[in-house]
Scaffold this active site. Structure first.
Site, mmCIF file in Angstrom:
data_model
loop_
_atom_site.group_PDB
_atom_site.id
_atom_site.type_symbol
_atom_site.label_atom_id
_atom_site.label_comp_id
_atom_site.label_asym_id
_atom_site.label_seq_id
_atom_site.Cartn_x
_atom_site.Cartn_y
_atom_site.Cartn_z
ATOM 1 N N GLU A 329 44.256 65.481 40.881
ATOM 2 C CA GLU A 329 43.000 65.185 39.717
ATOM 3 C C GLU A 329 42.960 66.605 39.344
ATOM 4 O OE1 GLU A 329 39.428 64.200 41.732
ATOM 5 O OE2 GLU A 329 38.310 63.656 39.678
ATOM 6 N N ASP A 363 34.001 71.857 36.765
ATOM 7 C CA ASP A 363 33.004 70.559 37.094
ATOM 8 C C ASP A 363 31.874 70.553 36.196
ATOM 9 O OD1 ASP A 363 34.493 69.607 39.148
ATOM 10 O OD2 ASP A 363 33.689 70.455 40.824
ATOM 11 N N HIS A 422 56.964 32.122 9.263
ATOM 12 C CA HIS A 422 57.093 33.770 8.971
ATOM 13 C C HIS A 422 58.049 33.928 7.838
ATOM 14 C CE1 HIS A 422 55.017 33.977 13.000
ATOM 15 N NE2 HIS A 422 54.851 35.242 13.035
#
Lengths: 432, 432
Positions: A329, A363, A422
């Protein structure tokens, strides 16, 4: 604290064991959460109020009392110490400036047939932000979730934060004011997630829910995924600090950086990787020294014992391998030349370069988001960002002549897929 | 086919009922899927082989036989009719060209303190693509999933496609060749998803799994989410066609566009919204007419009956409101001036502008992706794209002097969050 070396014959196995972490899918927990969600969908406000009284011992007698006024948020901000007010404002400004660079714009081009193709980018209409109450009620989390949403152009941000016994962290309210959160309800748990996902008489339903929470909140987010968008399901926080025993390294700094992760949680993970056995020993010693007078030494000790590691690698190449295996992280590169390493780092939530960029700066106030992919999910996911609050619509605008060759191609392929309507729908456009 | 009008007193309720669609979380299904995943994690190849023999009646006696060679893919492509080969190549080229515009680049800037901040963009290492077998085995899906991954720079794409009784659609293999898929295994179901998520002796573990599948595949993807990334959990396909009864409209074209959605699936959804009662009646009549000789008329009839609707709105503003309420996967704007509507459309997976852009062109070869958010999830999610195969890492590189003021701010905020190791780690940087 565990010490490993890439020279250990069973290093691979040890590393796998170190990184193993799985959220337990407790059947009772899931049942409780499913039942709360079903009740909130069925009975709305009355259930949310009753559960808030029960789980949070909140004294409110009506839903109305569970909404905070904009005035109370503004007052919480005004009442802050000047120093804290300035710090929070600096953080908010820097987070905003960084995230403004993430805004995606609508684009379009014309192909060689004269058809217009592109991508229209729009903000989400309404977003819910979950902010934990009690111990982990962090003002920084409010900024990191709300500011990217505002920068994206989200019209309305609904914040929920439980107030156990009616008690709230005033800094969290001040941060909500600063980040221009539109409405705040003092509710939490699975009932808050359900209310945001499905709406109640009082609480408007949102399009996406972000923000961390306990295991009930995490399970509720997973359960409502699809009805609304969610950010990642966050695991415990981790840092990997990498160094090479260079002259400018400070073992006490490195130790404190590792401890700043370990103090979060008994299952947080702090890993130190170095090419120097001497530095490994120094950092181990500095950790012990620092633990002596750290207020959260108990938590940090448990975290380091359970999930921490000091890893000795042979050289830089091995170090990069370990980093990519961990996909941390947070990654700190305490080396003279961090830029030289960057090309070889494939997976990390945030990379803190050099010796003057401790994780703590990221942070709070560097600017980039602190909501980051945990538990190795940096292999496939990204920091929370403005892009999480924007979405795209493809634009296809064929001209009459530009449509014909494409319609013919579509006709051929649709026939091969046995989709005749289609094929005919396409054929109308080139045989007309 | 259901006819609604915004003038109906209970229109809101009717619309809510029309749009209600929820995946059933069948407890038995979840238990089966969880057990398959646990077995594959435990015993790897042997379980995957045994389940493939059992569920797909596949005659393979070893995992080795379940991998297709690059030569067999190339051969499938070479053996195509020239017309089909050209159509598939056109589609692949156009999809590639469009997606190249989606590539995100690394960026960085220097703040006023001399700190470097940015975002590093990297591709995922390895991706798994699930391709359904049998009826819904579409070559276009292979292109739409594999090409964005390749454009993103993904090093290895592993495709899985079940081969019931050993039978495969050669067009799917040809598409895999064209899209440069690296390895193909003829396995499917929850066992294929588990193998991709956790790896086996033969099948490498991937970082993300994309692609549609049946309910077992969807449940397995939801279960492994977190271990790997996944794309959205797709619901039934939908189209909303909007018109205003203008002179250039062709009721037969509009009807066929609606039918091209309805023929997909008994739970597919086709909705027609118009400001003209006359046009509504015309389109209803043309649908009946076209159903008379459509090979999949049975499926289409069921779809229109169960989930279709013709909706009359008072004016354009109401039309836009209905569109945003539905947040359709596919949106066709059959009007003279589609650009005039674009600003008011907030939610749609793909927008098909004007009368010469039927959804079928987008399904195959316009260029934009045909994997789109369904069931109203366009409120918060986007078409599959290159961005789903790239991820970001934040870059923070503080200079010695630039670090000091940020460290002081972090120190103040960390103290207020009672995180003393954070505070000290920051303090080291500005008190040194």
């Amino acid at each position: 604290m565990r010490q490993l070396s890439t020279q250990d014959v069973d290093f691979e196995q040890q590393l796998t064991t170190l990184l193993a972490f799985e959220t337990v899918n407790d059947a009772d927990l899931l049942k409780t959460v499913d039942s709360i969600i079903a009740q909130v969908r069925q009975d709305g406000d009355s259930v949310v109020l009753a559960l808030t009284q029960k789980f949070d011992q909140h004294p409110a007698m009506s839903m109305h009392e569970l909404e905070l006024s904009q005035e109370s948020l503004a007052k919480a901000f005004t009442n802050l110490d000047t120093k804290v007010k300035e710090a929070l404002t600096t953080a908010a400004t820097r987070v905003q400036t960084f995230h403004e660079r993430q805004v995606q714009e609508t684009w379009e081009y014309k192909d060689e047939l004269g058809n217009r193709l592109g991508q229209k980018v729009t903000p989400l209409d309404r977003v819910g932000i979950y902010v934990p109450g009690g111990l982990a009620s962090y003002p920084s989390s409010v900024l990191m979730n709300a500011i990217p949403a505002k920068v994206a152009g989200v019209k309305e941000i609904i914040m929920v934060v439980p107030a156990p016994n009616g008690i709230l962290n005033p800094l969290v309210l001040a941060a909500a004011h600063l980040a221009k959160v539109d409405r705040v309800f003092t509710i939490g748990g699975a009932q808050a997630v359900a209310a945001l996902a499905y709406g109640t008489e009082t609480i408007p339903s949102v399009d996406k829910i972000t923000g961390p929470g306990n295991k009930y909140v995490a399970a509720a987010k997973r359960a409502v995924f699809g009805q609304v968008g969610i950010d990642m399901i966050a695991g415990p926080s981790e840092v990997l600090v990498y160094a090479e025993g260079q002259a400018d390294d400070r073992a006490d700094w490195l130790a404190m950086d590792l401890l700043s992760q370990a103090e979060h949680d008994r299952i947080a993970q702090a890993i130190f990787v170095t090419t120097s056995a001497e530095q490994l020993a120094e950092v181990a010693a500095e950790i012990e020294k620092a633990l002596a007078d750290l207020p959260k030494a108990d938590i940090a000790r448990d975290s380091l014992k359970n999930r921490g590691a000091l890893i000795l690698v042979k050289d830089r190449a091995e170090g990069m391998d370990v980093i990519n295996r961990v996909a941390p992280e947070h990654l700190e590169l305490s080396v003279d030349d961090p830029d030289a390493l960057l090309d070889n780092i494939r997976h990390a939530g945030a990379i803190f370069m050099g010796r003057h960029t401790p994780e703590a700066i990221g942070d709070y106030c560097a600017g980039p988001n602190h909501v980051l992919p945990t538990s190795g999910t940096a292999r496939f996911s990204s920091p929370l960002g403005v892009y999480d609050f924007q979405k795209k619509s493809s634009i296809i605008y064929c001209s009459e002549s530009g449509s014909k060759p494409l319609a013919e191609t579509a006709d051929i392929l649709a026939q091969r897929e046995d989709l005749e309507a289609h094929a005919r729908s396409a054929r109308y456009r080139y045989q007309s």
